[in-house]
Design a protein around this motif. Structure first.
Motif, mmCIF file in Angstrom:
data_model
loop_
_atom_site.group_PDB
_atom_site.id
_atom_site.type_symbol
_atom_site.label_atom_id
_atom_site.label_comp_id
_atom_site.label_asym_id
_atom_site.label_seq_id
_atom_site.Cartn_x
_atom_site.Cartn_y
_atom_site.Cartn_z
ATOM 1 N N SER A 1 48.649 -2.641 -2.765
ATOM 2 C CA SER A 1 49.561 -1.680 -2.675
ATOM 3 C C SER A 1 49.567 -0.663 -1.908
ATOM 4 O O SER A 1 49.280 0.384 -2.467
ATOM 5 C CB SER A 1 50.222 -1.407 -3.884
ATOM 6 N N PRO A 2 49.465 -0.673 -0.607
ATOM 7 C CA PRO A 2 49.102 0.522 0.189
ATOM 8 C C PRO A 2 50.152 1.655 0.268
ATOM 9 O O PRO A 2 49.739 2.536 0.923
ATOM 10 C CB PRO A 2 49.107 -0.424 1.574
ATOM 11 N N TRP A 3 51.067 1.264 -0.355
ATOM 12 C CA TRP A 3 52.150 2.430 -0.394
ATOM 13 C C TRP A 3 51.866 3.236 -1.593
ATOM 14 O O TRP A 3 52.811 4.070 -1.996
ATOM 15 C CB TRP A 3 53.441 2.035 -0.377
ATOM 16 N N ASN A 4 51.035 2.760 -2.503
ATOM 17 C CA ASN A 4 50.860 3.400 -3.982
ATOM 18 C C ASN A 4 49.558 4.282 -3.911
ATOM 19 O O ASN A 4 48.686 3.771 -3.628
ATOM 20 C CB ASN A 4 50.584 2.228 -4.831
ATOM 21 N N GLN B 1 48.035 5.550 -6.436
ATOM 22 C CA GLN B 1 46.809 5.261 -7.239
ATOM 23 C C GLN B 1 45.942 3.999 -6.881
ATOM 24 O O GLN B 1 44.880 3.824 -6.835
ATOM 25 C CB GLN B 1 47.294 4.909 -8.622
ATOM 26 N N TRP B 2 46.770 2.948 -6.223
ATOM 27 C CA TRP B 2 45.950 1.948 -5.731
ATOM 28 C C TRP B 2 45.115 2.343 -4.416
ATOM 29 O O TRP B 2 44.063 1.949 -4.311
ATOM 30 C CB TRP B 2 46.964 0.811 -5.037
ATOM 31 N N ASN B 3 45.445 3.198 -3.782
ATOM 32 C CA ASN B 3 44.594 3.819 -2.511
ATOM 33 C C ASN B 3 43.469 4.718 -3.105
ATOM 34 O O ASN B 3 42.207 4.543 -2.678
ATOM 35 C CB ASN B 3 45.317 4.701 -1.519
ATOM 36 N N CYS B 4 43.897 5.295 -4.435
ATOM 37 C CA CYS B 4 42.827 5.981 -4.898
ATOM 38 C C CYS B 4 41.618 5.135 -5.448
ATOM 39 O O CYS B 4 40.375 5.223 -5.368
ATOM 40 C CB CYS B 4 43.115 6.805 -6.279
ATOM 41 N N HIS B 5 42.120 3.781 -6.227
ATOM 42 C CA HIS B 5 41.302 2.874 -6.575
ATOM 43 C C HIS B 5 40.381 2.348 -5.519
ATOM 44 O O HIS B 5 38.991 2.159 -5.654
ATOM 45 C CB HIS B 5 41.818 1.727 -7.359
ATOM 46 N N LYS B 6 40.958 1.923 -4.394
ATOM 47 C CA LYS B 6 40.115 1.518 -3.205
ATOM 48 C C LYS B 6 39.028 2.464 -2.804
ATOM 49 O O LYS B 6 38.102 2.148 -2.501
ATOM 50 C CB LYS B 6 41.051 0.993 -2.226
ATOM 51 N N GLY B 7 39.642 3.616 -2.726
ATOM 52 C CA GLY B 7 38.573 5.015 -2.231
ATOM 53 C C GLY B 7 37.389 5.020 -3.404
ATOM 54 O O GLY B 7 36.209 5.015 -2.866
ATOM 55 N N MET B 8 37.564 4.820 -4.700
ATOM 56 C CA MET B 8 36.643 4.780 -5.402
ATOM 57 C C MET B 8 35.740 3.525 -5.391
ATOM 58 O O MET B 8 34.529 3.651 -5.770
ATOM 59 C CB MET B 8 37.262 4.585 -6.961
ATOM 60 N N GLU B 9 36.145 2.476 -5.009
ATOM 61 C CA GLU B 9 35.305 1.248 -4.717
ATOM 62 C C GLU B 9 34.185 1.497 -3.617
ATOM 63 O O GLU B 9 33.338 1.117 -3.891
ATOM 64 C CB GLU B 9 36.191 -0.075 -4.406
ATOM 65 N N PHE B 10 34.882 2.012 -2.664
ATOM 66 C CA PHE B 10 34.053 2.305 -1.525
ATOM 67 C C PHE B 10 33.279 3.403 -1.758
ATOM 68 O O PHE B 10 31.728 3.504 -1.340
ATOM 69 C CB PHE B 10 34.851 2.570 -0.094
ATOM 70 N N GLU C 1 42.511 10.376 1.251
ATOM 71 C CA GLU C 1 43.309 10.988 2.443
ATOM 72 C C GLU C 1 44.814 10.140 2.225
ATOM 73 O O GLU C 1 45.569 10.801 2.217
ATOM 74 C CB GLU C 1 42.903 11.296 3.555
ATOM 75 N N GLN C 2 44.709 8.760 2.354
ATOM 76 C CA GLN C 2 46.048 8.325 2.371
ATOM 77 C C GLN C 2 46.809 8.349 1.060
ATOM 78 O O GLN C 2 47.823 8.504 0.943
ATOM 79 C CB GLN C 2 45.672 6.601 2.715
ATOM 80 N N SER C 3 45.738 8.484 -0.088
ATOM 81 C CA SER C 3 46.633 8.404 -1.485
ATOM 82 C C SER C 3 47.068 10.027 -1.575
ATOM 83 O O SER C 3 48.332 10.131 -2.077
ATOM 84 C CB SER C 3 45.312 8.510 -2.468
ATOM 85 N N LEU C 4 46.594 10.957 -1.196
ATOM 86 C CA LEU C 4 46.952 12.356 -1.110
ATOM 87 C C LEU C 4 48.306 12.429 -0.046
ATOM 88 O O LEU C 4 49.233 13.355 -0.367
ATOM 89 C CB LEU C 4 45.948 13.297 -0.806
#
Length: 315
Positions: free
Chosen positions: A222-225, A227-236, A250-253
């Motif tokens: 869900s690249p438009w989401n 929280q999903w971007n935050c989750h991916k950021g946390m994984e990395f 940054e995408q999440s914000l």
């Protein structure tokens, strides 16, 4: 009036699974109140009862998009959904049977919650999506089946549809947390399922499959989401890949500037980067530059003990 009461009595008498769901919702609400009285945090209490937050759902707790439908934490919302379930659920269960009613609810809960999560950063709570699916199913069935007649069909439609923009307004102005997207998608799901025995069966089946596929796929991508971007950021971030983590934060914000998950984690990365630069400058004897880095760290995190101690020990 007498015929309406008689129909209502028949619906309530024939219902079985509806009462099980209602009892489960009541039990969840009582346990939730007990957990709060035992000083358990709201988020922890909701997670224990099957309603994890968005980040936890993305972190393999996928069942949360189903079980969250049976959890409520506001009394008014709980009573409204409980009454809706008993009246709408018993109406539908009597006509399609308990087995089909079970799969109807499972599908509606999964898809409406997944849509809510995909487009609002939160899977939502309660039976609103399921109840609106039941209503959409009943309402559209009234056009071509005498078994689904509603005396005040137009009035019922106006009331139910008016409630969606009303809740949307209250979410914006008074910080309500009503799952408007789940309600809207639930209503459309109900209409689609009501066409299951129509001449357009193949088209209906295809659309139901596509809805299910998209809703489940949105949990994983869900690249438009925000929280999903935050989750991916946390994984990395956890993997030590800070460059990639920063891009996701940054995408999440950029999607939601108020996303505290991303802003807090991005702050941690900035502090780590400054700490590395300060450490290098300190070791090579560039104490002025090291002091500047320590000041920058303390500006971001005034309680950073490492920066305080090292700055104090500068020559």
């Amino acid at each position: 009036m007498h015929s309406i009461l008689r129909t209502l009595q028949r619906n309530l008498t024939k219902a079985r699974f509806t009462y099980i769901l209602a009892a489960y919702c009541i039990l969840n609400y009582l346990v939730f109140e007990w957990l709060l009285s035992a000083h358990v945090s709201k988020d922890d209490a909701l997670m224990y009862l099957g309603a994890p937050i968005a980040l936890d759902i993305y972190e393999f707790q996928y069942w949360g998009i189903i079980t969250n439908s049976f959890v409520h934490f506001r009394f008014g919302n709980f009573i409204l959904n409980l009454v809706g379930l008993i009246f709408l659920g018993s109406y539908v269960e009597r006509r399609i049977g308990s087995v089909q009613f079970f799969f109807f609810g499972l599908y509606a809960s999964t898809v409406s919650s997944a849509f809510q999560l995909a487009f609002s950063d939160d899977a939502g709570l309660g039976l609103s999506g399921v109840n609106y699916a039941l209503f959409g199913f009943i309402f559209f069935k009234t056009f071509y089946s005498r078994r689904y007649r509603i005396v005040t069909r137009k009035l019922a439609l106006l009331v139910m549809l008016f409630f969606i923009p009303f809740c949307f307004y209250q979410n914006l102005i008074n910080q309500w947390h009503v799952a408007v997207i789940a309600m809207t998608s639930g209503f459309l799901i109900g209409i689609l399922i009501s066409l299951f025995h129509s001449k357009k069966l193949l088209s209906v089946k295809l659309n139901l499959i596509l809805l299910l596929f998209f809703s489940v796929a949105s949990i994983f991508y869900s690249p438009w989401n925000a929280q999903w971007n935050c989750h991916k950021g946390m994984e990395f971030h956890i993997a030590g890949k800070l460059r990639e983590a920063k891009l996701y934060y940054e995408q999440s914000l950029s999607i939601d500037p108020k996303n505290t998950c991303s802003s807090d984690n991005l702050l941690l990365i900035h502090i780590d980067e400054l700490s590395g630069l300060a450490f290098q400058a300190h070791n090579r004897g560039d104490y002025i530059k090291a002091g500047e880095y320590y000041d920058a760290i303390l500006k971001l995190d005034p309680d950073n003990q490492w920066a305080k101690n090292n700055k104090r020990n500068l020559p």
